[in-house]
Design an enzyme around this catalytic site. Structure first.
Site, PDB file in Angstrom:
ATOM      1  N   SER A  97     -67.514 135.607  41.179  1.00 44.21           N
ATOM      2  CA  SER A  97     -66.426 134.649  41.004  1.00 44.21           C
ATOM      3  C   SER A  97     -66.410 133.725  42.204  1.00 44.21           C
ATOM      4  O   SER A  97     -66.270 134.178  43.345  1.00 44.21           O
ATOM      5  CB  SER A  97     -65.085 135.376  40.914  1.00 44.21           C
ATOM      6  OG  SER A  97     -64.042 134.469  41.216  1.00 44.21           O
ATOM      7  N   HIS A 135     -68.853 132.816  37.676  1.00 40.95           N
ATOM      8  CA  HIS A 135     -67.540 132.965  37.033  1.00 40.95           C
ATOM      9  C   HIS A 135     -66.584 131.998  37.741  1.00 40.95           C
ATOM     10  O   HIS A 135     -66.444 132.031  38.968  1.00 40.95           O
ATOM     11  CB  HIS A 135     -67.095 134.414  37.183  1.00 40.95           C
ATOM     12  CG  HIS A 135     -65.785 134.745  36.553  1.00 40.95           C
ATOM     13  ND1 HIS A 135     -65.640 135.059  35.218  1.00 40.95           N
ATOM     14  CD2 HIS A 135     -64.543 134.843  37.096  1.00 40.95           C
ATOM     15  CE1 HIS A 135     -64.378 135.339  34.957  1.00 40.95           C
ATOM     16  NE2 HIS A 135     -63.676 135.211  36.080  1.00 40.95           N
ATOM     17  N   ASP A 145     -62.842 130.637  38.109  1.00 41.22           N
ATOM     18  CA  ASP A 145     -61.450 131.010  37.855  1.00 41.22           C
ATOM     19  C   ASP A 145     -60.535 129.802  37.957  1.00 41.22           C
ATOM     20  O   ASP A 145     -60.353 129.238  39.039  1.00 41.22           O
ATOM     21  CB  ASP A 145     -61.010 132.070  38.879  1.00 41.22           C
ATOM     22  CG  ASP A 145     -61.578 133.434  38.559  1.00 41.22           C
ATOM     23  OD1 ASP A 145     -61.448 133.866  37.395  1.00 41.22           O
ATOM     24  OD2 ASP A 145     -62.147 134.077  39.465  1.00 41.22           O
ATOM     25  N   MET A 199     -56.774 128.346  37.666  1.00 41.00           N
ATOM     26  CA  MET A 199     -55.365 128.779  37.710  1.00 41.00           C
ATOM     27  C   MET A 199     -54.456 127.567  37.821  1.00 41.00           C
ATOM     28  O   MET A 199     -54.774 126.610  38.532  1.00 41.00           O
ATOM     29  CB  MET A 199     -55.153 129.691  38.920  1.00 41.00           C
ATOM     30  CG  MET A 199     -56.089 130.897  38.944  1.00 41.00           C
ATOM     31  SD  MET A 199     -55.670 132.027  40.265  1.00 41.00           S
ATOM     32  CE  MET A 199     -57.089 133.140  40.202  1.00 41.00           C
ATOM     33  N   HIS A 207     -62.988 130.943  33.250  1.00 40.44           N
ATOM     34  CA  HIS A 207     -61.876 131.852  32.949  1.00 40.44           C
ATOM     35  C   HIS A 207     -60.576 131.085  33.161  1.00 40.44           C
ATOM     36  O   HIS A 207     -60.168 130.847  34.295  1.00 40.44           O
ATOM     37  CB  HIS A 207     -61.982 133.069  33.888  1.00 40.44           C
ATOM     38  CG  HIS A 207     -60.866 134.052  33.749  1.00 40.44           C
ATOM     39  ND1 HIS A 207     -60.677 135.080  34.650  1.00 40.44           N
ATOM     40  CD2 HIS A 207     -59.882 134.198  32.813  1.00 40.44           C
ATOM     41  CE1 HIS A 207     -59.632 135.809  34.276  1.00 40.44           C
ATOM     42  NE2 HIS A 207     -59.132 135.279  33.174  1.00 40.44           N
ATOM     43  N   MET A 259     -56.904 130.793  33.434  1.00 44.17           N
ATOM     44  CA  MET A 259     -55.628 131.498  33.620  1.00 44.17           C
ATOM     45  C   MET A 259     -54.549 130.435  33.668  1.00 44.17           C
ATOM     46  O   MET A 259     -53.981 130.121  34.725  1.00 44.17           O
ATOM     47  CB  MET A 259     -55.688 132.322  34.915  1.00 44.17           C
ATOM     48  CG  MET A 259     -56.540 133.575  34.758  1.00 44.17           C
ATOM     49  SD  MET A 259     -57.038 134.284  36.330  1.00 44.17           S
ATOM     50  CE  MET A 259     -58.477 133.271  36.639  1.00 44.17           C
ATOM     51  N   MET A 279     -58.882 142.494  32.253  1.00 39.19           N
ATOM     52  CA  MET A 279     -58.543 142.325  33.667  1.00 39.19           C
ATOM     53  C   MET A 279     -58.207 143.672  34.284  1.00 39.19           C
ATOM     54  O   MET A 279     -57.403 144.432  33.731  1.00 39.19           O
ATOM     55  CB  MET A 279     -57.312 141.412  33.818  1.00 39.19           C
ATOM     56  CG  MET A 279     -57.488 139.971  33.385  1.00 39.19           C
ATOM     57  SD  MET A 279     -58.608 139.002  34.401  1.00 39.19           S
ATOM     58  CE  MET A 279     -57.939 139.198  36.043  1.00 39.19           C
ATOM     59  N   GLY A 301     -54.563 136.184  39.283  1.00 36.87           N
ATOM     60  CA  GLY A 301     -53.933 135.307  40.270  1.00 36.87           C
ATOM     61  C   GLY A 301     -54.653 135.231  41.603  1.00 36.87           C
ATOM     62  O   GLY A 301     -54.714 134.168  42.198  1.00 36.87           O
ATOM     63  N   PHE A 302     -55.204 136.349  42.042  1.00 36.59           N
ATOM     64  CA  PHE A 302     -55.805 136.356  43.377  1.00 36.59           C
ATOM     65  C   PHE A 302     -57.012 137.284  43.412  1.00 36.59           C
ATOM     66  O   PHE A 302     -57.018 138.313  42.735  1.00 36.59           O
ATOM     67  CB  PHE A 302     -54.785 136.838  44.425  1.00 36.59           C
ATOM     68  CG  PHE A 302     -53.575 135.965  44.504  1.00 36.59           C
ATOM     69  CD1 PHE A 302     -53.565 134.837  45.317  1.00 36.59           C
ATOM     70  CD2 PHE A 302     -52.451 136.246  43.730  1.00 36.59           C
ATOM     71  CE1 PHE A 302     -52.452 134.007  45.369  1.00 36.59           C
ATOM     72  CE2 PHE A 302     -51.324 135.424  43.776  1.00 36.59           C
ATOM     73  CZ  PHE A 302     -51.322 134.296  44.592  1.00 36.59           C
ATOM     74  N   GLY A 349     -59.416 139.861  45.768  1.00 37.11           N
ATOM     75  CA  GLY A 349     -59.130 140.793  46.855  1.00 37.11           C
ATOM     76  C   GLY A 349     -58.112 141.869  46.548  1.00 37.11           C
ATOM     77  O   GLY A 349     -57.638 142.555  47.454  1.00 37.11           O
ATOM     78  N   ASP A 374     -62.942 142.235  35.160  1.00 39.64           N
ATOM     79  CA  ASP A 374     -62.688 141.275  36.228  1.00 39.64           C
ATOM     80  C   ASP A 374     -61.555 141.775  37.109  1.00 39.64           C
ATOM     81  O   ASP A 374     -60.432 141.933  36.633  1.00 39.64           O
ATOM     82  CB  ASP A 374     -62.313 139.933  35.565  1.00 39.64           C
ATOM     83  CG  ASP A 374     -62.092 138.813  36.559  1.00 39.64           C
ATOM     84  OD1 ASP A 374     -62.271 139.019  37.769  1.00 39.64           O
ATOM     85  OD2 ASP A 374     -61.734 137.707  36.097  1.00 39.64           O
ATOM     86  N   GLY A 375     -61.870 142.014  38.376  1.00 40.34           N
ATOM     87  CA  GLY A 375     -60.829 142.339  39.343  1.00 40.34           C
ATOM     88  C   GLY A 375     -61.080 143.630  40.086  1.00 40.34           C
ATOM     89  O   GLY A 375     -61.180 144.699  39.487  1.00 40.34           O
ATOM     90  N   THR A 400     -64.734 139.165  45.952  1.00 40.04           N
ATOM     91  CA  THR A 400     -64.758 139.694  47.313  1.00 40.04           C
ATOM     92  C   THR A 400     -66.022 140.501  47.600  1.00 40.04           C
ATOM     93  O   THR A 400     -66.621 140.374  48.669  1.00 40.04           O
ATOM     94  CB  THR A 400     -63.526 140.605  47.534  1.00 40.04           C
ATOM     95  OG1 THR A 400     -62.357 139.863  47.145  1.00 40.04           O
ATOM     96  CG2 THR A 400     -63.401 141.032  48.981  1.00 40.04           C
TER      97      THR A 400
HETATM   98  C1  DX5 Z   1     -58.377 137.129  39.490  1.00 42.55           C
HETATM   99  C2  DX5 Z   1     -59.648 136.456  39.040  1.00 42.55           C
HETATM  100  C3  DX5 Z   1     -60.859 137.203  39.452  1.00 42.55           C
HETATM  101  C4  DX5 Z   1     -60.973 137.368  40.933  1.00 42.55           C
HETATM  102  C5  DX5 Z   1     -61.776 138.577  41.247  1.00 42.55           C
HETATM  103  O1  DX5 Z   1     -57.275 136.550  38.910  1.00 42.55           O
HETATM  104  O2  DX5 Z   1     -59.694 136.308  37.633  1.00 42.55           O
HETATM  105  O3  DX5 Z   1     -62.051 136.659  38.893  1.00 42.55           O
HETATM  106  O4  DX5 Z   1     -61.538 136.250  41.551  1.00 42.55           O
HETATM  107  O5  DX5 Z   1     -61.704 138.816  42.617  1.00 42.55           O
HETATM  108  P1  DX5 Z   1     -62.103 140.217  43.260  1.00 42.55           P
HETATM  109  O6  DX5 Z   1     -63.463 140.554  42.795  1.00 42.55           O
HETATM  110  O7  DX5 Z   1     -61.986 139.987  44.717  1.00 42.55           O
HETATM  111  O8  DX5 Z   1     -61.071 141.205  42.741  1.00 42.55           O
HETATM  112 ZN    ZN Z   2     -61.689 135.718  36.586  1.00 40.18          ZN
END
Ligand code: DX5
Ligand code: ZN
Length: 228
Positions: free
Chosen positions: A17, A42, A44, A46, A76, A78, A149, A154-155, A157, A184-185, A207
């Site tokens: 990502s 990927h 993201d 938002m 993706h 969101m 998910m 949203g974030f 890490g 994902d996540g 991350t």
């Molecule tokens: C979260 C995103 C993810 C995110 C994954 O809302 O959709 O794609 O970037 O980050 P890590 O791999 O750090 O959890």
């Molecule tokens: Zn994602």
């Protein structure tokens, strides 16, 4: 050209990502992870409404496409109103577009899936951790990919949520062999094998990939894919 998500062979795919990439040196950072063995990127998106964060828009996607003409871009969304943005992202070079069931419900999700497929992109449906599998079971056949998910969107890490794994099983046993299951996540080298064992064959990681130095990335990507 075939689509990476629908063409054989059906090996696990690693999808860094770009949310955790160096935005000031994005093309080089992305080219680096592809050279290090990543299968796709990927992206993201938002909107500050569906999730409490803002990231990037179609212009960035278009720049990435110009810099990396052969990269597979997995977008993706969101966002609260995905239908508004599909055309812009496909024009910007997205190969695949995923949106969330929480913002559409099943009937509109099926309609939007057909709209996206008409653009030539493949289409995915994402489900957040607090949403039960029952919310998507009726529309699974409309999609090339289901994204479960494993953190609240949203974030990057955040900590991996193992409590979503039973939901993955419920969904995976109803998919056709040709449909992809993406997670994902919070995925890293410690969590990747359990994710793959549950039938997920697209592993997203921000991350775990961009958080290590460049020299360490090929080993991380290989471990995520189960190639080592
Ligand atoms: C979260 C995103 C993810 C995110 C994954 O809302 O959709 O794609 O970037 O980050 P890590 O791999 O750090 O959890
Ligand atoms: Zn994602």
């Amino acid at each position: 050209m075939g689509n990476l998500f629908t063409s054989p062979p059906r090996l696990p795919l690693v999808a860094p990502s770009i949310l955790s990439a160096d935005f000031a040196d994005l093309a080089a950072d992305c080219r680096g992870v592809l050279d290090a063995g990543a299968d796709l990127l990927h992206v993201d998106i938002m909107d500050g409404h569906f999730v409490p964060n803002l990231t990037m828009g179609p212009a960035l996607c278009a720049s990435l496409r110009r810099a990396l003409p052969d990269a597979f871009l997995d977008v993706h969304l969101m966002v609260e109103h995905p239908a508004k943005f599909v055309d812009a992202f496909v024009r910007a070079g997205a190969n695949h577009v995923t949106f969330h069931i929480e913002v559409t419900g099943e009937a509109a999700a099926a309609d939007l899936a057909r709209t996206i497929r008409r653009t030539g992109a493949t289409v995915g449906l994402a489900i957040s951790p607090d949403t039960p599998a029952s919310a998507v079971l009726g529309v699974l056949p409309e999609f090339d990919l289901i994204l479960v998910m494993s953190v609240r969107p949203g974030f990057s890490g955040q900590r991996f949520m193992p409590e979503v794994l039973p939901k993955v099983r419920e969904i995976s046993e109803r998919l056709r062999p040709s449909q992809r299951l993406e997670m994902d996540g919070g995925i890293g080298v410690e969590t990747a094998s359990i994710v793959r064992e549950h039938g997920c064959d697209v592993l997203v990681a921000a991350t775990a990939v961009f958080g290590v130095d460049v020299a360490g990335r090929p080993a991380v990507i290989g471990a995520l894919a189960g190639r080592l």
